[in-house]
Write an enzyme that holds these catalytic residues in place. Structure first.
Site, PDB file in Angstrom:
ATOM      1  N   GLY A   1      33.017 -36.407  46.807  1.00 23.53           N
ATOM      2  CA  GLY A   1      34.113 -35.551  47.259  1.00 23.53           C
ATOM      3  C   GLY A   1      34.325 -34.327  46.399  1.00 23.53           C
ATOM      4  CD  GLU A   2      33.866 -33.003  40.434  1.00 24.04           C
ATOM      5  OE1 GLU A   2      33.772 -32.162  39.542  1.00 24.04           O
ATOM      6  OE2 GLU A   2      33.811 -34.240  40.238  1.00 24.04           O
ATOM      7  CB  ALA A   3      33.635 -28.412  45.375  1.00 18.99           C
TER       8      ALA A   3
ATOM      9  CB  ILE B   1      29.102 -31.093  47.359  1.00 21.04           C
ATOM     10  CG1 ILE B   1      29.892 -32.374  47.651  1.00 21.04           C
ATOM     11  CG2 ILE B   1      28.419 -30.583  48.627  1.00 21.04           C
ATOM     12  CD1 ILE B   1      31.016 -32.167  48.652  1.00 21.04           C
TER      13      ILE B   1
END
Length: 1406
Positions: A324-326, A329
């Site tokens: 979920g962490e940008a 990703i």
């Protein structure tokens, strides 16, 4: 028909009937059908779906038939339908056990009852599923579910309709667990027996069989345990990874499941099932160095060539979920874009284009399928977003195509996860259709709820069926094994849950059925765990069983606790071999049981607070168990293996010790020890020896108990055990009997109680009387006990012990002394040294003499001596080893203060040596002298100021004199054998001669004279040299050099005392004290024996002892001994000796004169004067101060040395009179040097100048301090030797030629000595003519005897020598003619008549 669906009665009945028929066919078909491939294939094709439908049916009847069919398949067709069983087992068994439907649970538990009773089915289930990394853990999960159900709480209303079902379910689950253990026991027993019969052990190898019926080749795993360990490690690593990815990877690397490199970790993440995809994405997105390397390896392991970007992302995201962490990703997609461009060159100009487009696709995926409540992203928006974030965007057609595909369907397809079914674990979430699929680890299509329609259910069933078909099409391998080791991990799986279940059940209210099943499980568990060597879990089972008996808390005891105790005792009866390492706790329980039922105070505490009937029932049960059941435990100890029986005895002894520490002491276990000792006494010697090591220590502890009753019981039991054991004859060279009787030795030594010691002694006597003919090594311990009794302070014990030892020696010598002669000798010596009875001591010495006679007669084979002419071998050394302790003991007895014992030991010792000495080897003689004879005189040899031989030690002096006589006689008797000991013997005698205790000196020198008189004729030249060298050292060491080193002797009362002392009361032959040379010459031949015996004259010796109370152990320091220097050459030896002596004496004289002239004489009162009588000498020291006392001690030392010098002169005189002609030239010269040394010292001290000086310092009329007696005696002997040597000798042979050397030296010494004496006398005579001083006349009067002795010696001088040196003598002789002393003028007249008259011309010549 079985697969038809419908709710009508006909359809249902048809399905039920068809399932019944199927179950009957499968159950009753022959074995050939179970192996027939066509029949198995038809089952796999048609039965699987029907069974699947029946298993998920809501009809209890259908489910019951499905479970029945499944049990038949598992029991009969498991080899052929391995994959199908792997799917149906979770659906039918595990789902039902974890569900809430009680009917289904009962059905499944009845099914499992059959399975759990089939041992081979359980083993095959574990091998093919739990040990297979690709299969679920069916056995482990089955056990876990059964344990969970059995541990379930009983919070059910008894009146409810489900109460009985709940109880039945729990009982069935508990019984199922116990049945598993029982089946494993049966399997282990059967296969162990089979393996023992097959010597080649081929049957213990794993066998692989393909599902088509053919045996596999090379596909059998070599170690199922290893496979299970690997699988368990992998499961633990996966579980830890799903919690904390980084730690999970570390665990994998440390467990060596994967290598420590990014590629291995990436492969693990891609191909390992059950990893949490979210955790994989989280790990790959981390920024650390190693996770970033793993991400790159992960991406590089996928080939994206020819794929469109959206399909590549779809393939990439199959294995994990994006975090979920940008930033994470971003890292993942950046790496992906780089790899995609590499695999598809030319598609995008830069990787940034692919990166932006990939990121846009991810956003579109989230917007289209997950986000709600927001305006959806349009196609133009997507194209614009993708084009505006890069310098060169992708083609619009490609972007539109990607948009349409993603909006239409998610990137991750709902069917993708079906492929992972075959490698999945089974997480049971049984809530409707989703729960069923979770059993198979299936992923579900999104947006399907539990309320979905029947078609959805059919879709799921079709998926499951498809999986079954896919697995069935693979011809897998079914494994089976006969290896017993495979049971260990199985027992590990079932053991701990079973123990936890027992703990829960035993904590609940009493239920006889449950308790019965639990107790059965305890028994079977202990048996199988012992058989497999699983000590940890076995000990846990036994510990729990011991804890549940509640004997440690009788207040809370219930019926179930009694059953636990009953089970424990039953195990002791039927499987006591399985209780190793637990006997201590078991025997403690038995001890507590006896304590509870036999002690009223404890009985009253049982089951307090319950009704009387229950209490009475429990108490009655405990009493029954404490009877036969408990006795059986001890009686069965004889059946225990060797290791276990030793542990059993050790534990029982420990429990008994704890009982004895109680107050009052309990003897329950001690009685049991005695009882089982009889039954185990027939074991092999090595085992019994280990048992007895334990028992002996405990009997010693019990025999030393403070309660005399306990001690008496222990010793009495020990005596009876010893009697019983001694019934068995002992073979040669074994020592078991010695160990059996050793506790008596320790108890006899440590016991302070008279009654206990008497009991021990009486017990040993009883053993001797009844077993004397059988005892061998036991005699060692018996003699040790008698030795301790000999040292007892109570006379009755000593007398009783001696009576028995006397009887043993006289009646059982042949049996006793073969192996323990030295023990007997030590025992007799112990009795001889006991001070309680002289009679016993004398009898002991007599028994030693008897033992010696029998030893010499050869009754002790190794103790017989051989002639010394034979070769000294090991046998001879061993024989002498037997003799030495006896001789040593007699030697120690000589110092006994009781004269009767001392004299008896002395006579026996020397009698033995004289009788048997002819057979002793040289080495043994040396040991006898060094270790036996010389130590007799240690009290004399090492006597000092604190250890004088006083008049009270008359017995010691007499025994010492006698012992020295016997020692010298022994030495002379065996001179040829012991001549090498002469230096040590002389060292002994002369060491004693150097003491200041005059009685010691007299004894030693008397013995020396006796040795020379009796054995001198045997001495060799070397012996004489050794003897004379020792005498020379002794003479030098005993010179009274204190006279020259301490000026205090020139002053005061010491001068008055010593002036008379040195000339009176000397215990030496009176012949030597006479001034006449003729008298000395006449009586000197008897001097040796006279000095030895006359020195023992009572009056003289008593006076001498009164005078010599203080003894100085060390001689004063001075110049080194002459004998220690280099050997003088034959030529010029006289001159060197004189120069050496004159130098010493000159230095001393100068020192003396200097100190004398510078010191002032003291004034003395009248009470300082004493008489010259030696008997009054001690009175002079009564009132002196500390300094005077110190000087008196020095005075005693001086006087003792003077007397010793006189005694040494007597010894030398005896040698020169009796053995002069046997001495060699060197020996004769040595004697001359010794005498000259004494003479020179005395003459220097007695010189005219020194005497006059001392007279001037003295205020009395008494003669001054002098050594005239020493000088006169030495002069007499010296002249005798010189004159004898210089007498006319006719040279006739070689022997006479050898005499020329000492003759020349003697002539030189004689002339020099005469000239020196005459010169000093004539010079002093001349000084007298010049003055009328009376001191000079007194000095000349004191020196007159010396002058007379010299002049008379000149009368006997060889005329030729006299004539040759007359020119030198004449001036001095003429001056002495004017001497005032008549004896001098008379001696000169004799000289003129004997020597000068022969030189005058006769009348005829004129």
């Amino acid at each position: 028909m079985a697969m038809k669906e419908g709710n009508d009665d006909v359809t249902s009945k048809n399905r039920i009937l068809s399932l019944e028929l199927l179950q009957g066919v499968l159950a009753d078909c022959g074995v050939s059908f179970t192996k027939n491939c066509q029949f198995v294939d038809s089952l796999r094709g048609h039965l699987s779906f029907a069974l699947l439908r029946a298993a998920v049916s809501q009809s209890p009847v259908l489910f019951q038939h499905a479970a029945g069919i499944f049990s038949v398949i598992l029991l009969r067709f498991r080899e052929s339908l391995k994959a199908e069983i792997g799917v149906f087992f979770p659906i039918i068994v595990l789902k039902a056990l974890d569900g809430s439907d009680l009917n289904q649970k009962l059905v499944v538990l009845r099914t499992l009852e059959k399975i759990c009773k089939d041992p081979q089915t359980l083993v095959d289930l574990y091998i093919n599923y739990d040990c297979d990394n690709e299969a679920p853990n069916l056995f482990e999960k089955m056990v876990a579910h059964l344990s969970k159900i059995a541990q379930g709480t009983q919070n059910v209303d008894p009146k409810s309709s489900t109460a009985s079902q709940t109880v039945s379910i729990k009982i069935s689950s508990l019984q199922g667990l116990v049945n598993i253990v029982k089946s494993l026991v049966i399997w282990e027993k059967g296969h162990r027996k089979t393996n023992n019969q097959n010597e080649d052990n081929k049957s213990s190898e794993a066998v692989a069989r393909r599902l088509d019926g053919s045996k596999g080749t090379g596909e059998s795993p070599s170690n199922f345990e290893g496979l299970k360990v690997y699988k368990s490690t992998m499961e633990a690593s996966v579980s830890e990874f799903n919690e904390q990815p980084a730690k999970g990877i570390e665990h994998l690397i440390s467990s060596q499941v994967v290598e420590q490199n990014p590629a291995s970790v990436a492969q693990f993440l891609r191909h390992t099932p059950d990893l949490d995809k979210a955790m994989i994405g989280d790990y790959l997105g981390q920024h650390e160095k190693f996770p970033k390397a793993v991400l790159r390896a992960y991406v590089e392991s996928i080939n994206f060539s020819g794929m469109k970007l959206d399909m590549a992302i779809h393939e990439f995201l199959k294995g994990f979920e994006l975090p979920g962490e940008a930033q994470m990703i971003d890292r993942i997609m950046e790496t992906f874009s780089e790899r995609y461009c590499t695999d598809n060159p030319g598609l995008f100009k830069t990787a940034d284009t692919a990166y932006v487009l990939a990121y846009a696709i991810i956003l579109l995926q989230a917007d289209a399928h997950y986000l709600t409540g927001w305006p959806k992203l349009s196609r133009s928006d997507f194209i614009q977003m993708s084009a505006s974030t890069a310098e060169e965007s992708a083609p619009q057609e490609l972007l539109e195509e990607i948009y349409d595909n993603i909006v239409k369907e998610e990137l991750v397809n709902k069917d993708d996860s079906v492929d992972c079914l075959k490698n999945s674990k089974y997480k049971l979430e049984l809530n409707g259709r989703r729960g069923l699929l979770n059993v198979l680890n299936l992923s579900f299509p999104r947006r399907i709820s539990s309320s979905d329609s029947i078609p959805d259910k059919e879709a799921v069933l079709n998926q499951i069926h498809a999986v079954i078909k896919e697995q069935g099409n693979k011809k897998g391998v079914f494994y089976t094994s006969d290896r017993i080791d495979i049971l260990r991990p199985m027992v590990e799986v079932v053991g701990w849950p079973l123990l936890a279940t027992f703990s829960v059940v035993m904590g609940e209210p009493d239920n006889s059925t449950w308790i019965s099943i639990c107790m059965e499980g305890f028994k079977e568990g202990v048996v199988i765990m012992f058989a497999l060597g699983m000590d940890t879990i076995r000990y846990a089972f036994l510990t729990s069983l011991l804890r549940y008996n509640f004997l440690h808390a009788p207040r809370d005891m219930r019926e179930k606790n009694v059953e636990a105790l009953r089970t424990l005792l039953d195990l002791c009866d039927t499987h006591m071999y399985a209780l190793q390492n637990s006997w201590l706790a078991i025997l403690e329980c038995i001890s507590r049981l006896e304590y509870i039922v036999s002690w009223p105070a404890m009985t009253a505490t049982i089951v307090q607070g319950t009704n009387q009937n229950s209490r009475d029932a429990i108490l009655q049960s405990l009493r029954e168990l404490s009877g036969k059941a408990t006795e059986q435990v001890f009686s069965n100890s004889a059946k225990l293996p060797s290791e276990s029986v030793v542990e059993f005895f050790s534990a029982l002894c420990y429990v008994s010790a704890e009982e004895l520490k109680q107050s009052p002491a309990r003897t329950f276990s001690l009685q049991k020890i005695v009882g089982i000792s009889y039954s185990n006494m027939t074991r092999i010697h090595m085992v019994w020896a280990r048992i007895w090591t334990v028992l002996a220590q405990h009997f010693i502890f019990a025999g030393s108990h403070a309660d005399e009753k306990v001690a008496i019981y222990a010793i009495d039991s020990l005596q009876r055990l010893g009697m019983k054991y001694l019934e068995h004859p002992e073979l040669g060279h074994f020592t078991f009997q010695k160990g059996i009787l050793k506790p008596f030795v320790v108890l006899m030594q440590s016991s302070k109680s008279e009654s206990i010691r008497r009991l021990i002694l009486s017990g040993i006597v009883q053993i001797i009387r009844s077993r004397a003919g059988i005892i061998k090594s036991g005699w060692h311990s018996i003699f040790m006990i008698f030795t301790m009794a000999a040292d007892d302070s109570l006379e009755p014990i000593v007398e009783s012990a001696f009576e028995n030892i006397e009887q043993v020696i006289l009646e059982h010598f042949n049996q006793v002394f073969v192996d323990c002669f030295m023990d007997c000798v030590n025992c007799l010596i112990g009795f001889a040294t006991n001070k309680s009875s002289v009679d016993i001591s004398l009898k002991s010495i007599a028994l030693l003499r008897i033992s010696e006679n029998r030893l010499s007669e050869g009754l002790v084979p190794v103790g017989s001596l051989k002639s010394v002419d034979s070769t000294v071998d090991e046998t001879c050394k061993l024989a002498e080893h037997y003799w030495f302790p006896m001789l040593s003991g007699l030697s120690r007895l000589i110092s006994d203060p009781r004269s009767e014992v001392s004299n008896c030991a002395l006579e026996v010792l020397f009698d033995l040596l004289n009788e048997r000495g002819s057979k002793f080897s040289t080495a043994f003689w040396e040991s006898i002298f060094q270790g036996i004879l010389f130590p007799i005189f240690d009290h004399v040899r090492h006597a000092g100021k604190e250890n004088l031989m006083s008049s009270e030690d008359e017995w010691l002096r007499e025994s010492t004199v006698h012992a020295l006589q016997l020692l010298c006689d022994l030495f002379n008797s065996f001179y040829k054998d012991v001549c090498f000991m002469l230096p040590q013997l002389l060292s002994l005698l002369l060491d004693c001669a150097k003491k200041t205790d005059q009685s010691v000196v007299s004894i030693a020198l008397g013995a020396l004279v006796h040795l020379i008189e009796v054995g001198g004729h045997q001495f060799t030249s070397d012996d004489w040299v050794t003897l004379l060298k020792s005498l020379k050292d002794a003479v030098y060491a005993t010179q009274p050099r204190e006279l020259l080193n301490d000026a205090s002797f020139e002053n005061g009362k010491h001068r008055k005392v010593l002036s008379g002392d040195l000339d009176s009361g000397v215990p030496v032959s009176r012949d030597l004290l006479h001034n006449s040379h003729d008298t000395i010459h006449t009586n000197g031949s008897s001097m040796g024996s006279t000095s030895f015996k006359a020195n023992g004259d009572e009056n003289a010796l008593a006076q001498d002892q009164e005078m010599t109370r203080a003894v100085d152990m060390e001689v004063s320091q001075g110049p080194p001994s002459p004998s220690a220097g280099a050997t003088e050459s034959e030529v010029g030896s006289l001159q060197r000796s004189q120069t050496f002596g004159q130098k010493i004496m000159g230095n001393m004289r100068n020192n003396l004169l200097t100190r004398s002239f510078t010191s002032k004489p003291k004034k003395f009162t009248s009470d300082a004067a004493v008489a010259s009588s030696p008997s009054k000498f001690p009175d002079a020291n009564k009132d002196v101060n500390a300094k005077d006392t110190e000087e008196s001690l020095m005075l005693e030392t001086v006087r003792s040395k003077c007397v010793t010098q006189l005694l040494l002169l007597g010894s030398i005189d005896g040698i020169q009179k009796n053995y002069w002609n046997k001495l060699g030239a060197d020996a004769k010269v040595t004697i001359m040097e010794i005498l000259f040394s004494i003479l020179e010292f005395a003459a220097t001290y007695n010189s005219y100048t020194n005497l006059r000086l001392r007279m001037q310092q003295s205020s009395t009329v008494r003669p001054p301090l002098n050594l005239l007696r020493q000088e006169l005696t030495a002069t007499s002997i010296y002249l005798n030797i010189l004159l004898k040597t210089t007498a006319a000798v006719e040279v006739q042979d070689d022997e006479a030629a050898k005499e020329e050397k000492p003759k020349g030296i003697a002539e030189e010494k004689l002339v020099s000595f005469f000239e020196q004496v005459l010169r000093e006398a004539s010079d002093f005579q001349s000084s007298m003519e010049e003055t009328a001083n009376m001191e000079l006349h007194r000095v000349l009067e004191l020196r007159a005897p010396i002058i007379v002795k010299v002049v008379k010696g000149m009368c006997e001088m060889n005329p030729q020598i006299f004539k040759d040196h007359l020119r030198d003598f004449y001036p001095y002789i003429t001056k002495l003619v004017c001497s005032e002393q008549m004896e001098v003028r008379s001696a000169l007249a004799d000289l003129f008549s004997s020597q000068l008259s022969t030189m005058l011309p006769t009348g005829d010549e004129e």
